[in-house]
Design a protein around this motif. Structure first.
Motif, mmCIF file in Angstrom:
data_model
loop_
_atom_site.group_PDB
_atom_site.id
_atom_site.type_symbol
_atom_site.label_atom_id
_atom_site.label_comp_id
_atom_site.label_asym_id
_atom_site.label_seq_id
_atom_site.Cartn_x
_atom_site.Cartn_y
_atom_site.Cartn_z
ATOM 1 N N ILE A 137 1.613 7.124 5.966
ATOM 2 C CA ILE A 137 1.762 6.591 4.892
ATOM 3 C C ILE A 137 1.752 4.984 4.997
ATOM 4 N N ILE A 138 1.982 4.419 6.154
ATOM 5 C CA ILE A 138 1.848 3.236 6.376
ATOM 6 C C ILE A 138 0.484 2.839 6.444
ATOM 7 N N ALA A 139 -0.427 3.344 6.986
ATOM 8 C CA ALA A 139 -1.698 3.307 6.959
ATOM 9 C C ALA A 139 -2.598 3.490 5.790
ATOM 10 N N TYR A 140 -1.947 4.280 4.796
ATOM 11 C CA TYR A 140 -3.130 4.527 3.454
ATOM 12 C C TYR A 140 -2.309 4.288 2.374
ATOM 13 N N GLY A 141 -0.945 4.431 2.373
ATOM 14 C CA GLY A 141 -0.271 4.303 1.108
ATOM 15 C C GLY A 141 -0.132 5.595 0.264
ATOM 16 N N VAL A 142 -1.164 6.312 0.137
ATOM 17 C CA VAL A 142 -1.303 7.337 -0.627
ATOM 18 C C VAL A 142 -2.454 8.060 0.316
ATOM 19 N N VAL A 143 -2.392 9.529 0.474
ATOM 20 C CA VAL A 143 -3.259 10.505 1.180
ATOM 21 C C VAL A 143 -3.350 11.580 0.493
ATOM 22 N N SER A 144 -4.649 12.201 0.313
ATOM 23 C CA SER A 144 -4.430 13.354 -0.383
ATOM 24 C C SER A 144 -4.133 14.595 0.564
ATOM 25 N N ILE A 145 -3.869 15.515 -0.173
ATOM 26 C CA ILE A 145 -3.332 16.753 0.776
ATOM 27 C C ILE A 145 -4.510 17.354 1.665
ATOM 28 N N LYS A 146 -5.643 17.181 0.784
ATOM 29 C CA LYS A 146 -6.880 17.762 1.673
ATOM 30 C C LYS A 146 -7.030 16.906 3.321
ATOM 31 N N TYR A 147 -7.024 15.545 3.009
ATOM 32 C CA TYR A 147 -7.239 14.794 4.098
ATOM 33 C C TYR A 147 -5.937 15.028 5.066
ATOM 34 N N PHE A 148 -4.660 14.913 4.505
ATOM 35 C CA PHE A 148 -3.557 15.354 5.294
ATOM 36 C C PHE A 148 -3.579 16.572 6.248
ATOM 37 N N ASP B 137 3.420 15.907 -3.587
ATOM 38 C CA ASP B 137 3.138 16.990 -4.739
ATOM 39 C C ASP B 137 1.703 17.958 -4.323
ATOM 40 N N SER B 138 1.325 18.678 -5.317
ATOM 41 C CA SER B 138 0.293 19.584 -4.680
ATOM 42 C C SER B 138 -1.208 18.988 -4.391
ATOM 43 N N LYS B 139 -1.251 17.700 -4.783
ATOM 44 C CA LYS B 139 -2.510 16.823 -4.610
ATOM 45 C C LYS B 139 -2.372 15.796 -3.684
ATOM 46 N N LYS B 140 -1.059 15.261 -3.302
ATOM 47 C CA LYS B 140 -1.061 14.075 -2.527
ATOM 48 C C LYS B 140 0.191 13.826 -1.970
ATOM 49 N N ILE B 141 0.178 13.088 -0.930
ATOM 50 C CA ILE B 141 1.608 12.318 -0.451
ATOM 51 C C ILE B 141 1.532 10.744 -0.466
ATOM 52 N N MET B 142 2.720 10.352 -1.095
ATOM 53 C CA MET B 142 2.202 8.881 -1.516
ATOM 54 C C MET B 142 3.750 8.069 -1.389
ATOM 55 N N SER B 143 3.538 6.941 -0.883
ATOM 56 C CA SER B 143 4.641 5.918 -0.612
ATOM 57 C C SER B 143 5.482 5.745 -1.936
ATOM 58 N N ASN B 144 6.766 5.527 -2.031
ATOM 59 C CA ASN B 144 7.557 5.289 -3.083
ATOM 60 C C ASN B 144 7.360 3.842 -3.668
ATOM 61 N N LYS B 145 6.773 3.101 -2.726
ATOM 62 C CA LYS B 145 6.359 1.808 -2.983
ATOM 63 C C LYS B 145 5.062 1.369 -3.998
ATOM 64 N N ILE C 258 8.288 -7.133 11.384
ATOM 65 C CA ILE C 258 8.353 -5.893 10.798
ATOM 66 C C ILE C 258 8.335 -5.838 9.352
ATOM 67 N N PRO C 259 9.219 -6.555 9.029
ATOM 68 C CA PRO C 259 9.469 -6.716 7.318
ATOM 69 C C PRO C 259 7.904 -7.186 6.767
ATOM 70 N N TYR C 260 7.170 -8.179 7.414
ATOM 71 C CA TYR C 260 5.859 -8.801 6.919
ATOM 72 C C TYR C 260 4.881 -7.522 7.069
ATOM 73 N N LEU C 261 4.738 -6.830 8.079
ATOM 74 C CA LEU C 261 3.677 -5.932 8.166
ATOM 75 C C LEU C 261 3.895 -4.644 7.689
ATOM 76 N N TYR C 262 5.121 -4.076 7.807
ATOM 77 C CA TYR C 262 5.472 -2.696 7.556
ATOM 78 C C TYR C 262 5.872 -2.484 6.032
ATOM 79 N N ASN C 263 6.730 -3.330 5.608
ATOM 80 C CA ASN C 263 7.705 -3.271 4.606
ATOM 81 C C ASN C 263 7.245 -3.961 3.219
ATOM 82 N N SER C 264 6.001 -4.532 3.573
ATOM 83 C CA SER C 264 5.431 -5.006 1.995
ATOM 84 C C SER C 264 4.015 -5.124 1.914
#
Length: 324
Positions: A147-158, A186-194, A260-266
């Protein structure tokens, strides 16, 4: 935290719907641990209590097996140490989770049944339980890293990423139960709450040019240590050592409050992140002149240029610019 009475004494004080929630939780484990579900149709309150007492040790075991290593260690601290109010406040999220799952009860103080404490002590000493926790801690961190790398990833790629992991079919059921997850599934993706902008989400998902990472890289991202291998970060630390009395132990402080706040959290808020970064740097460092402050900001921003970005599907800004 006080330990007194038996579990049944606390269960009797609960409402029927609260008791039903315990059984519902237990039934959620059926897909993961291959257990038989409990049918609650036309069941009276006393019968539900009887069912819970029958399954209480398994219920506790499955709750514990759903924790990551940090949660497991916090549970050990709660059981083995005399925790004060400051500890309880700083670990409020975990305490609330145990209250929600009816492991801890809240009255004028926090309470745990003596028989529950004894069962937990047995479980946290069990070598198989410890091994299981460590295995799944790595998987939780791997998914956080994705999730940190992509933000949202398809279930297929996951599914491609996790294809080499034993019992991979259990990963999504366990993630659905993981109380610390900061993503939706969900059935199609995993997605960051952000991520909330639908156009941006769709844009990312349509771009299948994911940067390849090893599973070790994903775990490092999820463990928030990935940046330690970035050249710009090493240069930044070297700069701090040249301008301040700065020891290796201070790296943890700089990581926690600045990097960490600068790189990972924003990852989704570039301009806001830069503004917050400058405020934080001014707060924690003294500058005789703006030259050093600006140099420090410049070096930290360079780290982000070598860090995976969602809009580039995990590629860095530097990699994308070099391709042009």
């Amino acid at each position: 935290m006080n330990y007194e009475n038996n579990y049944i004494d606390y269960l009797k004080k609960l409402k029927k719907n609260e008791l039903t929630d315990i059984i519902k939780d237990y039934n959620l484990f059926s897909e993961i641990f291959k257990i038989e579900k409990i049918d609650l149709k036309n069941t009276k309150k006393n019968q539900i209590i009887d069912e819970i007492i029958k399954i209480k040790e398994d219920y506790l075991k499955y709750i514990i097996l759903s924790l990551d290593l940090e949660g497991f260690n916090k549970l050990k601290e709660i059981i083995h140490k005399k925790v004060d109010n400051e500890y309880l406040i700083s670990n409020r999220e975990f305490i609330n989770y145990l209250i929600e799952k009816k492991i801890i009860f809240k009255d004028n103080e926090l309470l745990m049944a003596q028989d529950i404490k004894e069962t937990i002590i047995k479980l946290i000493k069990n070598k198989e339980v410890i091994k299981y926790i460590n295995t799944w801690d790595r998987i939780y961190k791997l998914v956080d890293g994705i999730i940190i790398a992509y933000g949202v990833v398809s279930i297929k790629y996951f599914n491609i990423i996790i294809s080499g992991i034993p019992e991979k079919e259990l990963i999504i059921p366990k993630l659905n139960y993981y109380y610390k997850k900061e993503y939706k599934i969900d059935s199609k993706k995993i997605m960051s709450n952000k991520l909330t902008n639908k156009k941006r989400i769709d844009k990312y998902l349509k771009d299948n040019n994911y940067k390849y990472f090893t599973n070790k890289d994903y775990v490092l991202l999820g463990s928030i240590f990935y940046h330690h291998n970035i050249k710009s970060y090493k240069k930044f630390i070297k700069m701090l050592k040249s301008n301040y009395i700065f020891k290796n132990k201070d790296i943890e402080f700089v990581d926690k409050y600045i990097v960490i706040p600068y790189l990972y959290n924003s990852l989704n808020e570039e301009e806001i992140a830069k503004d917050n970064l400058e405020e934080t740097v001014i707060k924690y460092f003294e500058f005789k002149k703006d030259k050093l402050k600006n140099k420090m900001l410049e070096e930290i921003i360079k780290i982000r240029d070598e860090f995976p970005l969602w809009e580039y599907r995990g590629y860095t800004k530097k990699e994308v610019e070099n391709e042009k």
